[in-house]
Design an enzyme around this catalytic site. Sequence first.
Site, PDB file in Angstrom:
ATOM      1  N   ASP A  43     -13.068  22.809  70.133  1.00  0.00           N
ATOM      2  CA  ASP A  43     -13.021  22.374  68.924  1.00  0.00           C
ATOM      3  C   ASP A  43     -12.409  20.765  68.916  1.00  0.00           C
ATOM      4  O   ASP A  43     -13.123  19.848  68.504  1.00  0.00           O
ATOM      5  CB  ASP A  43     -12.182  23.060  67.835  1.00  0.00           C
ATOM      6  CG  ASP A  43     -12.331  22.431  66.501  1.00  0.00           C
ATOM      7  OD1 ASP A  43     -13.561  21.936  65.888  1.00  0.00           O
ATOM      8  OD2 ASP A  43     -11.519  22.289  65.667  1.00  0.00           O
ATOM      9  N   ASN A  57     -20.031  31.050  73.345  1.00  0.00           N
ATOM     10  CA  ASN A  57     -20.390  31.778  74.362  1.00  0.00           C
ATOM     11  C   ASN A  57     -19.159  31.951  75.520  1.00  0.00           C
ATOM     12  O   ASN A  57     -18.996  30.902  76.092  1.00  0.00           O
ATOM     13  CB  ASN A  57     -21.567  31.594  74.928  1.00  0.00           C
ATOM     14  CG  ASN A  57     -22.838  32.167  74.078  1.00  0.00           C
ATOM     15  OD1 ASN A  57     -22.593  33.249  73.435  1.00  0.00           O
ATOM     16  ND2 ASN A  57     -23.689  31.326  74.225  1.00  0.00           N
ATOM     17  N   ARG A 101     -25.782  13.098  57.921  1.00  0.00           N
ATOM     18  CA  ARG A 101     -24.238  13.382  57.899  1.00  0.00           C
ATOM     19  C   ARG A 101     -24.032  14.412  59.196  1.00  0.00           C
ATOM     20  O   ARG A 101     -22.791  14.611  59.370  1.00  0.00           O
ATOM     21  CB  ARG A 101     -23.523  13.451  56.837  1.00  0.00           C
ATOM     22  CG  ARG A 101     -23.539  12.413  55.641  1.00  0.00           C
ATOM     23  CD  ARG A 101     -22.732  12.674  54.749  1.00  0.00           C
ATOM     24  NE  ARG A 101     -23.080  13.500  53.616  1.00  0.00           N
ATOM     25  CZ  ARG A 101     -22.157  14.627  53.404  1.00  0.00           C
ATOM     26  NH1 ARG A 101     -20.894  14.425  54.006  1.00  0.00           N
ATOM     27  NH2 ARG A 101     -22.382  15.486  52.561  1.00  0.00           N
ATOM     28  N   LYS A 102     -24.946  15.005  59.649  1.00  0.00           N
ATOM     29  CA  LYS A 102     -24.715  16.167  60.507  1.00  0.00           C
ATOM     30  C   LYS A 102     -24.895  15.730  62.113  1.00  0.00           C
ATOM     31  O   LYS A 102     -25.742  15.124  62.353  1.00  0.00           O
ATOM     32  CB  LYS A 102     -25.884  17.058  60.526  1.00  0.00           C
ATOM     33  CG  LYS A 102     -25.985  17.924  59.241  1.00  0.00           C
ATOM     34  CD  LYS A 102     -26.950  19.115  59.201  1.00  0.00           C
ATOM     35  CE  LYS A 102     -27.101  19.784  57.886  1.00  0.00           C
ATOM     36  NZ  LYS A 102     -27.867  20.760  57.603  1.00  0.00           N
ATOM     37  N   LYS A 137     -18.228  33.059  78.853  1.00  0.00           N
ATOM     38  CA  LYS A 137     -18.855  33.471  80.049  1.00  0.00           C
ATOM     39  C   LYS A 137     -17.863  34.403  80.946  1.00  0.00           C
ATOM     40  O   LYS A 137     -18.409  35.558  81.662  1.00  0.00           O
ATOM     41  CB  LYS A 137     -19.689  32.341  80.806  1.00  0.00           C
ATOM     42  CG  LYS A 137     -20.724  31.772  80.095  1.00  0.00           C
ATOM     43  CD  LYS A 137     -21.727  32.278  80.017  1.00  0.00           C
ATOM     44  CE  LYS A 137     -23.069  31.707  79.448  1.00  0.00           C
ATOM     45  NZ  LYS A 137     -24.382  32.166  79.281  1.00  0.00           N
TER      46      LYS A 137
END
Lengths: 206, 206
Positions: B127, B149, B172-173, B151
Amino acid sequence: RLFSSEKLTQRDHSLPNPSWSKDLRLLFDQFMKKCEDSSWKRLPSYKCESSQRVQDFKTHFLDPKFMNEQTVHGQLFTRSFEDGLGFEYAMFCNDAEKRIVCLFQGGPYLQGVPGFLHGGAIATIIDATTGMTALLAGGIVMTANLNINFKRPIPLCSTVVLNSQLDKVEGRKFFVSCNIHSVDGKTLYSETTGLFIKLDPDKRLK
Amino acid sequence: RLFSSEKLTQRDHSLPNPSWSKDLRLLFDQFMKKCEDSSWKRLPSYKCESSQRVQDFKTHFLDPKFMNEQTVHGQLFTRSFEDGLGFEYAMFCNDAEKRIVCLFQGGPYLQGVPGFLHGGAIATIIDATTGMTALLAGGIVMTANLNINFKRPIPLCSTVVLNSQLDKVEGRKFFVSCNIHSVDGKTLYSETTGLFIKLDPDKRLK
């Protein structure tokens, strides 16, 4: 000193301490009441897990090369802060419904942008709660996928409620969903699906 | 005492300290070399952010009710451990390629199952890295989705490399992807896609 620090690590951190907010205490008391007819159970929680399950993990899955001088001092991430600064939480499980509720208060050391919890801290309490949901159903599992929608930021030092549910089991795969609400249930903070894999007893982790 | 603790909080934690492994030091030196022609830049990092960007956030987005007695002591989650116990990392960005590389050593207080990092600690450094990738492109953003994911488990106290990349911008994404490899590049530990939303300057967070 050794004795007292040993006692400290073995304290059950899912019991109230002075840093708990009024909201967290009230919710905790409500769930303790639900435990009286044994449909719900409180899950104890320690800095250094010494449960049978963890012993089994060490015996069957852990290559001894990972237990070196550094890692032997390992502490459970969610219990590695002083009281009130990090993750304050208590989990309650309902075995019949395959559900876990986690009451969570995120302290000032879990900050992301000023005044709000870090996305990683939210992901952490979600992983802990969904992982426990899978673990109660499947034994020793590891997280394979977390898909987290963050709907609204969670204010730092507030109390929120995680609801986690086992949705499906396919062989060694355990599918869990989880949402986070405000104490009054009116604000949805996040929605998650998680996939956990039961470890193969024939393979050690490498 | 106030003065020294103030100095402490303002130390740049992305510089080497005695807890760094040989692997982390070597990688750090390699990336510092890449910084010489200014295609790459090292990103400084503090416990209490005081950058212009954070000041802007407080001014434009933060409802003052969130800055109370408790939250004013907030510390950035990824910098809230003593040296070596938690997240040791340095980020380098390549503006032209919209990439960030994060060199990461996860300490003993980030443990999940014995000997390995907690899934939440992995999610946290993901993050932080993907968020920084979006932030450099879009200004003040918040995490809207992380799809991670896992692994292979990451050994506690090992050094790994996160590669994060801005893939797409739609209004805005901000869409970001990120993977985690071992230092030799041979082991893929995790793959992630992230979605970050640039905050609307007309709306305060509630």
